[in-house]
Design an enzyme around this catalytic site. Structure first.
Site, PDB file in Angstrom:
ATOM      1  CG  MET A   1      -1.972  -0.952   1.286  1.00  0.00           C
ATOM      2  SD  MET A   1      -3.453  -0.939   2.046  1.00  0.00           S
ATOM      3  CE  MET A   1      -2.673  -0.451   3.588  1.00  0.00           C
ATOM      4  N   GLY A   2       2.126   1.131  -0.345  1.00  0.00           N
ATOM      5  CA  GLY A   2       3.038   2.144  -0.402  1.00  0.00           C
ATOM      6  C   GLY A   2       3.623   2.705   0.861  1.00  0.00           C
ATOM      7  CE1 TYR A   3       5.112   8.514   3.918  1.00  0.00           C
ATOM      8  CE2 TYR A   3       5.679   7.222   5.583  1.00  0.00           C
ATOM      9  CZ  TYR A   3       5.571   8.347   5.100  1.00  0.00           C
ATOM     10  OH  TYR A   3       6.054   9.478   5.690  1.00  0.00           O
ATOM     11  CG  LEU A   4       7.115   1.557  -0.949  1.00  0.00           C
ATOM     12  CD1 LEU A   4       8.247   1.362  -2.151  1.00  0.00           C
ATOM     13  CD2 LEU A   4       6.430   0.317  -0.577  1.00  0.00           C
TER      14      LEU A   4
ATOM     15  CG  HIS B   1       6.901  -1.687   2.026  1.00  0.00           C
ATOM     16  ND1 HIS B   1       6.783  -0.655   2.861  1.00  0.00           N
ATOM     17  CD2 HIS B   1       5.833  -2.491   2.128  1.00  0.00           C
ATOM     18  CE1 HIS B   1       5.521  -0.554   3.301  1.00  0.00           C
ATOM     19  NE2 HIS B   1       5.193  -1.853   2.933  1.00  0.00           N
TER      20      HIS B   1
ATOM     21  CD  GLN C   1      -2.043  -9.133   4.204  1.00  0.00           C
ATOM     22  OE1 GLN C   1      -2.960  -7.976   4.423  1.00  0.00           O
ATOM     23  NE2 GLN C   1      -1.058  -8.713   4.079  1.00  0.00           N
TER      24      GLN C   1
END
Ligand code: AMP
Length: 284
Positions: A30-33, A37, A153
């Site tokens: 979902m980004g904001y790495l 990540h 998850q």
């Protein structure tokens, strides 16, 4: 790195690579790495020929009172980090591209989606499953790499893959941590300095409990209580749940046995920020 916004385009690219016998790995984010990540991308490069990172803040996995609107975003920074690490493709769709106005499909999961994270976030995993299934179909990936940080998850997606006979292999990557032990998370940026410092108790409690388990404490209640007591030493922290499960089945045994692989899972609030963490323990 090439940035692709259209589903049809990335699908065609993947199809071409697959016809040449190349293996594709997808890294959904979902980004904001952060370094967590990046560790997934590094591992992904070792596993397959083509690495596709996806960046999409999926509205369907956020509950009505959750942080979808204020979820941290910085596409320019994410792109430069991915360029630097040598990711091959970034799939960066708009919400409209993923969910056009006539989008009608939902997924309803059972089993372990009803407990732990599922208790506090009842629609979360249905939303995760929907986006992940779309991303697997869009990228035609042979592999997907996901973090242990989101242990439940991983197991939910693993069940989805089994139940729906998806032709993809999942790989779990270890948790990357800040210097104070806090699991890296895009949400850590919500924390004040004091909250960040106090949140280090989460990992500390996991490390400590692992020692008492290895020294013979096998009762689930005692394990959970031990972790909770350590967490309570930080006044800014409020426990959502502490639970210990048998890995994969999520069975809640009264007492575990030597040789069991168990997972201690924590979710807590630090101020207004909800954080999760876990440790996998092979009981010696
Ligand atoms: P997110 O962008 O938070 O949806 O995370 C994308 C992927 O990165 C998921 O598979 C996460 O489990 C994984 N991830 C998140 N935080 C970490 C971390 N600290 N270490 C390793 N992987 C992580």
């Amino acid at each position: 790195m090439e940035i692709i916004n259209q589903i049809k385009e990335i699908q065609q690219i993947s199809y071409n690579f697959k016809s040449q016998g190349k293996k594709i790995i997808v890294v959904p984010t979902m980004g904001y790495l952060h370094k967590g990540h990046i560790s997934l991308i590094i591992k992904a490069k070792e596993i397959a020929d083509i690495v596709i990172c996806t960046l999409f803040v999926n509205p369907k996995q956020f509950g009505p009172n959750e942080d979808f609107e204020r979820y941290p975003r910085d596409e320019a920074r994410d792109i430069s980090l991915l360029e630097e690490i040598g990711c091959d493709y970034l799939f960066l769709p708009s919400a409209e591209e993923m969910y056009p106005t006539d989008f009608d499909t939902s997924i309803s999961l059972g089993g372990i989606t009803k407990i732990l994270e599922g208790t506090t976030r009842p629609t979360h995993y249905d939303g995760v499953a929907l986006v992940v299934l779309k991303l697997f179909n869009i990228t035609l990936a042979d592999y997907a790499i996901l973090g242990q940080k989101d242990y439940q998850q991983f197991m939910v997606i693993s069940k989805l893959v089994d139940d729906l006979n998806l032709n993809i292999k999942l790989i779990m990557a270890p948790i990357v941590r800040e210097e104070n032990g806090l699991a890296m998370s895009s949400r850590n940026r919500y924390l004040s300095e004091e909250e960040f410092n106090q949140a280090s108790v989460i990992n500390k409690s996991l490390q400590e409990v692992s020692k008492i388990i290895q020294s013979g404490e096998l009762f689930r209640n005692n394990i959970n209580k031990y972790v909770s007591e350590i967490l309570k030493s930080s006044p800014l922290l409020k426990i959502d749940y502490v639970e210990t499960i048998l890995d994969k089945t999520f069975e809640l045994k009264e007492q575990f046995k030597r040789g069991n692989k168990i997972v201690v899972l924590i979710a807590c609030w630090v101020g207004k920020t909800r954080l999760i963490d876990n440790i996998i323990i092979d009981i010696e």
